[in-house]
Design an enzyme around this catalytic site. Structure first.
Site, PDB file in Angstrom:
ATOM      1  N   ARG A  34       9.261   0.410 -13.870  1.00  0.00           N
ATOM      2  CA  ARG A  34       8.509   1.631 -13.633  1.00  0.00           C
ATOM      3  C   ARG A  34       9.110   2.697 -13.438  1.00  0.00           C
ATOM      4  O   ARG A  34       8.836   3.936 -13.734  1.00  0.00           O
ATOM      5  CB  ARG A  34       7.644   1.530 -12.371  1.00  0.00           C
ATOM      6  CG  ARG A  34       6.701   0.056 -12.657  1.00  0.00           C
ATOM      7  CD  ARG A  34       5.833   0.001 -11.682  1.00  0.00           C
ATOM      8  NE  ARG A  34       5.019  -1.301 -11.631  1.00  0.00           N
ATOM      9  CZ  ARG A  34       4.049  -1.713 -10.786  1.00  0.00           C
ATOM     10  NH1 ARG A  34       3.691  -0.707  -9.756  1.00  0.00           N
ATOM     11  NH2 ARG A  34       3.495  -2.827 -10.723  1.00  0.00           N
ATOM     12  N   GLU A  76       8.177   6.609  -9.395  1.00  0.00           N
ATOM     13  CA  GLU A  76       7.367   5.920  -8.426  1.00  0.00           C
ATOM     14  C   GLU A  76       7.872   6.276  -7.186  1.00  0.00           C
ATOM     15  O   GLU A  76       7.155   5.692  -5.975  1.00  0.00           O
ATOM     16  CB  GLU A  76       7.739   4.445  -8.648  1.00  0.00           C
ATOM     17  CG  GLU A  76       7.358   3.652 -10.020  1.00  0.00           C
ATOM     18  CD  GLU A  76       5.757   3.661 -10.400  1.00  0.00           C
ATOM     19  OE1 GLU A  76       5.230   3.087  -9.441  1.00  0.00           O
ATOM     20  OE2 GLU A  76       5.437   4.255 -11.178  1.00  0.00           O
ATOM     21  N   HIS A 121       9.148  -2.746  -7.357  1.00  0.00           N
ATOM     22  CA  HIS A 121       9.692  -1.616  -6.792  1.00  0.00           C
ATOM     23  C   HIS A 121      11.051  -1.990  -5.937  1.00  0.00           C
ATOM     24  O   HIS A 121      10.865  -3.176  -5.361  1.00  0.00           O
ATOM     25  CB  HIS A 121       8.544  -0.836  -5.733  1.00  0.00           C
ATOM     26  CG  HIS A 121       7.658   0.071  -6.590  1.00  0.00           C
ATOM     27  ND1 HIS A 121       6.413   0.044  -5.976  1.00  0.00           N
ATOM     28  CD2 HIS A 121       7.571   0.659  -7.563  1.00  0.00           C
ATOM     29  CE1 HIS A 121       5.551   0.699  -6.888  1.00  0.00           C
ATOM     30  NE2 HIS A 121       6.384   1.128  -7.798  1.00  0.00           N
ATOM     31  N   SER A 131      -1.235  -8.405  -6.212  1.00  0.00           N
ATOM     32  CA  SER A 131      -2.411  -7.637  -6.426  1.00  0.00           C
ATOM     33  C   SER A 131      -3.075  -8.540  -7.603  1.00  0.00           C
ATOM     34  O   SER A 131      -4.328  -8.384  -7.491  1.00  0.00           O
ATOM     35  CB  SER A 131      -1.764  -6.510  -7.095  1.00  0.00           C
ATOM     36  OG  SER A 131      -2.724  -5.764  -8.175  1.00  0.00           O
ATOM     37  N   ASN A 184      -3.529  -6.739  -1.588  1.00  0.00           N
ATOM     38  CA  ASN A 184      -3.585  -5.812  -2.889  1.00  0.00           C
ATOM     39  C   ASN A 184      -2.349  -5.405  -3.343  1.00  0.00           C
ATOM     40  O   ASN A 184      -2.110  -4.486  -4.185  1.00  0.00           O
ATOM     41  CB  ASN A 184      -4.520  -4.533  -2.388  1.00  0.00           C
ATOM     42  CG  ASN A 184      -5.494  -4.321  -3.572  1.00  0.00           C
ATOM     43  OD1 ASN A 184      -5.736  -4.944  -4.560  1.00  0.00           O
ATOM     44  ND2 ASN A 184      -6.287  -3.209  -3.363  1.00  0.00           N
ATOM     45  N   HIS A 241      -4.288   4.111 -13.099  1.00  0.00           N
ATOM     46  CA  HIS A 241      -4.999   4.152 -12.118  1.00  0.00           C
ATOM     47  C   HIS A 241      -4.209   4.797 -10.945  1.00  0.00           C
ATOM     48  O   HIS A 241      -4.877   5.484  -9.785  1.00  0.00           O
ATOM     49  CB  HIS A 241      -5.545   2.682 -11.369  1.00  0.00           C
ATOM     50  CG  HIS A 241      -4.255   1.967 -10.853  1.00  0.00           C
ATOM     51  ND1 HIS A 241      -3.492   1.254 -11.633  1.00  0.00           N
ATOM     52  CD2 HIS A 241      -4.136   1.560  -9.392  1.00  0.00           C
ATOM     53  CE1 HIS A 241      -2.745   0.492 -10.852  1.00  0.00           C
ATOM     54  NE2 HIS A 241      -2.950   0.842  -9.390  1.00  0.00           N
ATOM     55  N   ARG A 242      -2.965   4.933 -10.879  1.00  0.00           N
ATOM     56  CA  ARG A 242      -1.975   5.764 -10.072  1.00  0.00           C
ATOM     57  C   ARG A 242      -1.748   7.221 -10.624  1.00  0.00           C
ATOM     58  O   ARG A 242      -1.250   7.862 -10.015  1.00  0.00           O
ATOM     59  CB  ARG A 242      -0.946   5.000  -9.497  1.00  0.00           C
ATOM     60  CG  ARG A 242      -1.077   3.334  -8.917  1.00  0.00           C
ATOM     61  CD  ARG A 242      -0.270   3.185  -7.966  1.00  0.00           C
ATOM     62  NE  ARG A 242      -0.266   4.033  -6.787  1.00  0.00           N
ATOM     63  CZ  ARG A 242       0.205   4.104  -5.691  1.00  0.00           C
ATOM     64  NH1 ARG A 242       1.056   3.060  -5.365  1.00  0.00           N
ATOM     65  NH2 ARG A 242       0.121   4.914  -4.378  1.00  0.00           N
ATOM     66  N   CYS A 272       5.186   0.020   2.254  1.00  0.00           N
ATOM     67  CA  CYS A 272       4.266   0.816   1.413  1.00  0.00           C
ATOM     68  C   CYS A 272       3.554   1.596   1.901  1.00  0.00           C
ATOM     69  O   CYS A 272       3.131   2.767   1.098  1.00  0.00           O
ATOM     70  CB  CYS A 272       3.465  -0.484   0.418  1.00  0.00           C
ATOM     71  SG  CYS A 272       4.408  -1.475  -0.805  1.00  0.00           S
ATOM     72  N   GLY A 274      -6.986  -6.058  -9.215  1.00  0.00           N
ATOM     73  CA  GLY A 274      -5.737  -6.575  -9.743  1.00  0.00           C
ATOM     74  C   GLY A 274      -5.383  -5.735 -10.986  1.00  0.00           C
ATOM     75  O   GLY A 274      -5.096  -6.223 -12.088  1.00  0.00           O
ATOM     76  N   LEU A 275      -5.012  -4.418 -10.642  1.00  0.00           N
ATOM     77  CA  LEU A 275      -4.715  -3.259 -11.581  1.00  0.00           C
ATOM     78  C   LEU A 275      -3.264  -3.262 -11.969  1.00  0.00           C
ATOM     79  O   LEU A 275      -2.884  -2.724 -13.107  1.00  0.00           O
ATOM     80  CB  LEU A 275      -5.268  -1.953 -11.270  1.00  0.00           C
ATOM     81  CG  LEU A 275      -6.783  -1.940 -11.238  1.00  0.00           C
ATOM     82  CD1 LEU A 275      -7.127  -0.569 -10.392  1.00  0.00           C
ATOM     83  CD2 LEU A 275      -7.376  -1.961 -12.429  1.00  0.00           C
ATOM     84  N   SER A 276      -2.340  -3.946 -11.121  1.00  0.00           N
ATOM     85  CA  SER A 276      -0.974  -3.742 -11.126  1.00  0.00           C
ATOM     86  C   SER A 276      -0.368  -4.979 -11.749  1.00  0.00           C
ATOM     87  O   SER A 276       0.168  -5.766 -10.983  1.00  0.00           O
ATOM     88  CB  SER A 276      -0.484  -3.290  -9.987  1.00  0.00           C
ATOM     89  OG  SER A 276       0.862  -2.804  -9.815  1.00  0.00           O
TER      90      SER A 276
END
Length: 447
Positions: free
Chosen positions: A216, A176, A252, A30, A365, A139-140, A371, A22-24
């Protein structure tokens, strides 16, 4: 002079540490599946099956490798020391969220890997690649160096391919990749129009911007990539994403619009200045008629578009010239979307077929079929000049399936990320994978 060209899709192979952290922030799927138990083996096999299905249909289908995760070099840069096991243990104890970030398998979403401009559009008539800095998410943001190495190992011949470094990793140049970039054209080998979609103008604080979730991609980043790739004004359109759409979970542009050939399939909430954008695309496509396929909010509410990932589908030109929309299975689980897809095919427009793909592990995710792939338009000469060991065929599919079966776990939890054995498993698997794909030493642990 135009040449015959084809669009190759390079899917990211899901990595051995596929997990739900759940980082995003801003990605609804996510966040909603945080800490669920993942199945890396199933996820990788689902992705491979999608690739093989499309390859069997005659599409040029390649693969991009996962990255080394957990990424020990990043943890060392942040002050953790000792053996690799010591580093993992210390990170897990002091900051488990940080450990989850450096163990993310987000590199599977190669739509974010880079922006690619085909030779028909660029001044020097080479294919240009710029890895995305992905600076909006820590993380990206650690991906672009290995992504650049992988792309350079596949597209090596400097007579045909040009590689750029990622843009500066600051918010003003947040990039991105192809998730905010679409190319429209009459034929792949003809010069086209590259549509860059941005969320905010970094150097204009008064410009429209989302209020709930971050934008982003910046206009400044999109303009910089256009300059690096040698694109003229006649080949570019810059469009601002609707800030309200970002706040609705459209992190996005590829979550709300997708283009292919002269078709732009999009939701009515996609762009801030819809009519201006369409008019400019039409004027720059010249002799080619743009075919917009506009989905209204009355037909598909934006919440349904986001939860189904209707627009995060692959729009592909089939051998007979008709277009196939490859959608995630979730599109058939939401009534408004399923009804719309039936209507879309029945109305006899440019999109003549819809096919469902099971990518549930990726969807949970936060990533759908679009994607998972990076689009690269290549002429016959360029296709011959690239390293073909990454192109899916029967033999490679069987070998990679066996590789996944032998190296991936069936279950993975957040607690497993601190297991030194997982790191060893990941490195051993990736070392074998670079041999299978013939990519050389692209990972830090190999160098």
């Amino acid at each position: 002079m135009s040449q015959h060209a084809t669009e190759a899709n390079f899917d990211g192979l899901v990595g051995p540490t596929h997990n739900y952290a759940g980082l995003s922030w801003g990605n609804v799927a996510s966040k909603s599946n945080v800490s669920a138990v993942s199945n890396p083996k199933e996820a990788a096999l689902q992705g491979l099956k999608k690739m093989k299905t499309l390859a069997d249909r005659g599409f040029v289908q390649g693969i991009l490798p996962p990255h080394e995760r957990p990424h020990i070099p990043t943890l060392r840069k942040l002050g953790f020391s000792g053996s690799d096991a010591d580093v993992l243990a210390a990170a897990a104890k002091s900051n488990p969220v940080l450990l989850a970030a450096v163990a993310s398998a987000s590199t599977m979403w190669t739509a974010n890997a880079a922006t690619v401009s085909p030779s028909a559009d660029t001044r020097d008539h080479r294919v240009h690649f710029t890895p995305a800095n992905l600076g909006a998410k820590f993380h990206r943001s650690i991906e672009h160096e290995v992504t650049g190495r992988a792309l350079a190992s596949i597209f090596t011949d400097e007579a045909y391919f040009a590689h750029h470094k990622a843009l500066p990793s600051v918010s003003h140049f947040g990039d991105e990749g192809a998730a905010n970039h679409t190319r429209l054209c009459s034929a792949y080998g003809e010069s086209g129009v590259e549509l860059f979609v941005y969320g905010q103008t970094a150097f204009d604080e008064a410009a429209p911007a989302p209020k709930r979730f971050p934008a982003r991609q910046t206009l400044e980043a999109s303009q910089a990539i256009a300059r690096l790739h040698g694109l003229t004004d006649g080949h570019t359109v810059f469009a601002q994403q609707n800030p309200n759409a970002i706040d609705a979970g459209v992190f996005h542009n590829d979550v709300i619009a997708v283009g292919n050939g002269n078709v732009l399939f999009y939701h009515d909430q996609a762009f801030l200045e819809e009519e201006r954008v369409l008019s400019e695309i039409r004027s720059k496509l010249k002799d080619t008629d743009l075919q917009p396929v506009r989905v209204s909010s009355d037909e598909v509410p934006i919440a349904d578009a986001v939860s189904s990932y209707l627009f995060n589908s692959q729009l592909l030109t089939q051998k007979d010239g008709s277009m196939l929309l490859a959608v995630p299975g979730e599109c058939r689980e939401i009534d408004s979307v399923s009804r719309y897809l039936d209507k879309l095919v029945a109305q006899g427009g440019p999109i003549s077929a819809v096919e469902v793909f099971d990518v549930k592990q990726s969807m949970r995710n936060g990533g759908g079929p679009a994607c998972l792939r990076l689009r690269v338009v290549l002429t016959e000469e360029e296709l011959g000049a690239m390293h073909d060991g990454v192109l899916i065929n029967d033999a490679l599919y069987e070998r990679l399936t066996t590789w996944v079966e032998g190296h991936y776990r069936d279950e993975l939890t957040q607690a497993d990320l601190a297991d030194p054995m997982l790191l060893d498993e990941c490195r051993h698997a990736l070392d074998e994978l670079t041999g299978i794909l013939g990519l050389g030493s692209i990972y830090d642990f190999q160098r």
